[in-house]
Scaffold this motif. Structure first.
Motif, mmCIF file in Angstrom:
data_model
loop_
_atom_site.group_PDB
_atom_site.id
_atom_site.type_symbol
_atom_site.label_atom_id
_atom_site.label_comp_id
_atom_site.label_asym_id
_atom_site.label_seq_id
_atom_site.Cartn_x
_atom_site.Cartn_y
_atom_site.Cartn_z
ATOM 1 N N TYR A 73 0.507 -1.185 -0.076
ATOM 2 C CA TYR A 73 0.493 -0.054 -0.147
ATOM 3 C C TYR A 73 0.824 1.271 -0.054
ATOM 4 O O TYR A 73 1.144 1.584 0.472
ATOM 5 N N PRO A 74 0.460 2.395 -0.782
ATOM 6 C CA PRO A 74 1.496 3.599 -0.677
ATOM 7 C C PRO A 74 1.093 4.383 1.098
ATOM 8 O O PRO A 74 0.624 3.733 2.121
ATOM 9 N N ASP A 75 2.390 5.030 1.210
ATOM 10 C CA ASP A 75 2.156 5.801 2.710
ATOM 11 C C ASP A 75 1.589 6.527 3.028
ATOM 12 O O ASP A 75 2.070 8.076 2.225
ATOM 13 N N ALA A 76 0.762 6.929 2.556
ATOM 14 C CA ALA A 76 -0.451 8.250 2.803
ATOM 15 C C ALA A 76 0.336 8.974 4.302
ATOM 16 O O ALA A 76 0.064 9.915 3.556
ATOM 17 N N ASP B 155 2.484 14.031 5.438
ATOM 18 C CA ASP B 155 3.398 15.097 6.529
ATOM 19 C C ASP B 155 4.159 16.034 5.929
ATOM 20 O O ASP B 155 4.505 16.932 6.392
ATOM 21 N N ALA B 156 4.245 15.429 4.144
ATOM 22 C CA ALA B 156 4.998 16.196 3.186
ATOM 23 C C ALA B 156 4.417 17.218 2.891
ATOM 24 O O ALA B 156 4.501 18.155 2.303
ATOM 25 N N GLY B 157 2.786 17.560 3.292
ATOM 26 C CA GLY B 157 1.574 18.662 3.053
ATOM 27 C C GLY B 157 1.537 18.722 1.277
ATOM 28 O O GLY B 157 0.560 19.173 0.823
ATOM 29 N N VAL B 158 1.389 16.736 0.957
ATOM 30 C CA VAL B 158 0.887 16.549 -0.399
ATOM 31 C C VAL B 158 -0.586 16.280 -0.420
ATOM 32 O O VAL B 158 -1.208 15.621 0.982
ATOM 33 N N THR B 159 -1.187 17.472 -1.580
ATOM 34 C CA THR B 159 -3.114 16.981 -1.079
ATOM 35 C C THR B 159 -3.294 15.443 -1.488
ATOM 36 O O THR B 159 -2.835 15.042 -3.050
ATOM 37 N N LEU B 160 -3.708 14.567 -1.254
ATOM 38 C CA LEU B 160 -4.355 13.293 -1.302
ATOM 39 C C LEU B 160 -5.803 13.589 -1.737
ATOM 40 O O LEU B 160 -7.185 13.757 -1.157
ATOM 41 N N ALA B 161 -6.187 12.720 -3.016
ATOM 42 C CA ALA B 161 -7.376 12.148 -3.099
ATOM 43 C C ALA B 161 -7.506 10.490 -2.524
ATOM 44 O O ALA B 161 -6.574 9.472 -3.356
ATOM 45 N N ARG C 61 -6.879 1.695 7.994
ATOM 46 C CA ARG C 61 -6.020 0.421 7.662
ATOM 47 C C ARG C 61 -5.309 0.339 7.573
ATOM 48 O O ARG C 61 -3.781 -0.049 8.360
ATOM 49 N N GLU C 62 -4.615 0.488 6.178
ATOM 50 C CA GLU C 62 -3.639 0.096 5.646
ATOM 51 C C GLU C 62 -2.451 0.921 5.283
ATOM 52 O O GLU C 62 -1.341 1.226 5.147
ATOM 53 N N MET C 63 -3.076 2.463 4.876
ATOM 54 C CA MET C 63 -2.337 3.145 4.650
ATOM 55 C C MET C 63 -1.502 5.167 5.626
ATOM 56 O O MET C 63 -1.495 5.866 4.726
ATOM 57 N N GLY C 64 -2.329 4.885 6.787
ATOM 58 C CA GLY C 64 -2.349 5.419 7.875
ATOM 59 C C GLY C 64 -3.145 6.599 8.119
ATOM 60 O O GLY C 64 -2.716 7.418 8.634
ATOM 61 N N MET C 65 -3.842 6.616 7.480
ATOM 62 C CA MET C 65 -4.743 8.032 7.448
ATOM 63 C C MET C 65 -6.020 8.338 8.839
ATOM 64 O O MET C 65 -6.095 6.286 8.711
ATOM 65 N N THR C 66 -6.381 8.400 9.017
ATOM 66 C CA THR C 66 -7.215 9.225 10.674
ATOM 67 C C THR C 66 -8.661 8.978 9.332
ATOM 68 O O THR C 66 -8.340 9.683 8.184
ATOM 69 N N PRO C 67 -9.514 8.252 10.091
ATOM 70 C CA PRO C 67 -11.093 8.568 9.193
ATOM 71 C C PRO C 67 -11.190 10.066 8.926
ATOM 72 O O PRO C 67 -12.256 9.681 7.589
#
Length: 416
Positions: free
Chosen positions: A310-313, A318-324, A348-354
């Motif tokens: 899985y990608p490391d979200a 933390d680097a300031g990248v905008t994610l979708a 669960r797999e990429m380290g994001m909060t809900p």
């Protein structure tokens, strides 16, 4: 004028920053919808009496949201009042990466992967053969079914790529069919080199940037390229994106899925709205994304289906990248249209909060499509809304696999 008041919302995620809260969370809230748009957002206590006294509500709304009087109709009309019963509400999901027009099935490939066969891009050619053999009516009927499936799971805005025709005729018809159900159509003639051009890839690239692009451009908004080993080289990708841009299409890129590569560099240099997958990134890729307007779109359904890492979200955030996050619904590597599942996997797999995952599935998807009218609940935005059968957005990750999508509104119209 048609008006709907949704009140007694237990937790409202607006995605409009409120001080330190980037998710714009309100409790005990209400939303007023007029003619398909959000007219007012505020505390439920200030919305009481809307149905009985429209003018009083207009004054309350202006005091709460600093709106001008012309944003509310002087014609009282009838107001439908919906009691949310203290459930949570979020914006409709924005799925910015799908491949929904295709024929055939590749369940056998999935089964093989589950016993150790690695994923490879070449399987796309099987779907190409099945899609070419399918009639317009067959493809359209299947597409209609997928759209209903999306709506039932809370997705109100979605993108669709071509890429399973790979002839001028077939790419054009896929784009035309997609355009019947969404304005977000992407030309992906550069998906793979079809079998008949396996020894003439230069000729296929010329076809893509010439006659094929001419045929598809009237139906599309975007141009995409699969910049990956087994698909298109960096040099070919740059040519294809440049040709699409010259025809007025906006660029996006499939990149860094199967291994390290130049997809991110090419996307950022082209001013792409999004680079999708982003599984294998080095520090330079992360820095480039953080310093650009290019959204990193993560597709956790692919990793679920292919057993890739899985990608490391968390690293990207933390680097300031905008994610979708998006579903990448397709028959080969991610045959799911469930954005709630994508949220659960991202947490669960990429380290994001809900909260981060819900934002990425709504406002993040909107940014990946360069849309400001969806993905948020704010005055002037489209009334694309989802009432959850749950008290908070956290339940989308907390209760994976449970059908928590209660009511769905698209442009203020109830879809379910």
């Amino acid at each position: 004028m048609t008006s709907t008041l949704i009140t007694d919302i237990g937790e409202l995620t607006t995605n409009v920053e409120r001080g330190a809260d980037r998710f714009g969370t309100l409790t005990d809230a209400a939303v007023l919808v007029q003619d398909g748009r959000i007219a007012w957002v505020g505390p439920a206590a200030e919305a009481q009496g809307i149905a009985e006294n429209r003018s009083g509500v207009r004054e309350s709304a202006r005091r709460t949201e600093s709106q001008t009087p012309d944003q509310f109709s002087s014609d009282a009309g009838a107001i439908e009042v919906i009691d949310a019963d203290h459930r949570a509400m979020i914006p409709g999901f924005v799925d910015s990466h799908t491949h929904l027009v295709f024929g055939g099935d590749r369940a056998d490939e999935f089964e093989a992967r589950m016993t150790g066969t690695p994923y490879a891009a070449g399987g796309i050619r099987r779907t190409v053969a099945a899609t070419r053999a399918a009639s317009d009516d067959e493809l359209s009927a299947r597409l209609t079914g997928f759209v209903a499936e999306l709506h039932a799971q809370g997705t109100t805005t979605f993108e669709i790529k071509t890429g399973y025709g790979l002839t001028v005729h077939d790419e054009s018809r896929l784009a035309r069919l997609a355009a019947e159900v969404t304005p977000e159509v992407t030309f992906l003639g550069a998906h793979v080199v079809p079998a008949e051009y396996s020894d003439r890839r230069d000729a296929y690239v010329e076809l893509v940037i010439g006659e094929m692009l001419d045929a598809v451009a009237p139906h599309a908004r975007w141009v995409d390229v699969f910049c990956e080993r087994g698909a298109f080289t960096p040099a070919e990708s740059e040519r294809i994106l440049a040709a699409g841009t010259a025809r007025g299409l906006l660029p996006r890129v499939h990149g860094n899925q199967l291994g390290p590569g130049e997809g991110v560099r090419i996307a950022v240099a082209a001013g792409a709205a999004s680079v999708d997958h982003c599984t294998y990134l080095d520090d330079a890729d992360v820095a480039a994304l953080a310093g650009s307007d290019t959204v990193a779109t993560l597709l956790p359904g692919v990793e679920f289906s292919t057993r890739q890492p899985y990608p490391d979200a968390r690293r990207l955030l933390d680097a300031g990248v905008t994610l979708a996050i998006a579903s990448d619904c397709n028959p080969g590597s991610s045959f799911t249209s469930s954005m709630p599942l994508m949220i659960a996997l991202a947490v669960r797999e990429m380290g994001m909060t809900p909260a981060e995952a819900v934002w990425a599935a709504t406002a993040g998807g909107a940014r990946a499509l360069r849309r400001e009218d969806v993905g948020v609940i704010a005055p002037g935005a489209r009334a694309d809304l989802v009432l959850l059968d749950a008290p908070t957005r956290v339940h989308l990750a907390y209760r994976p696999g449970v059908p928590l999508i209660g009511e769905v509104f698209k442009d203020g119209v109830r879809l379910r």
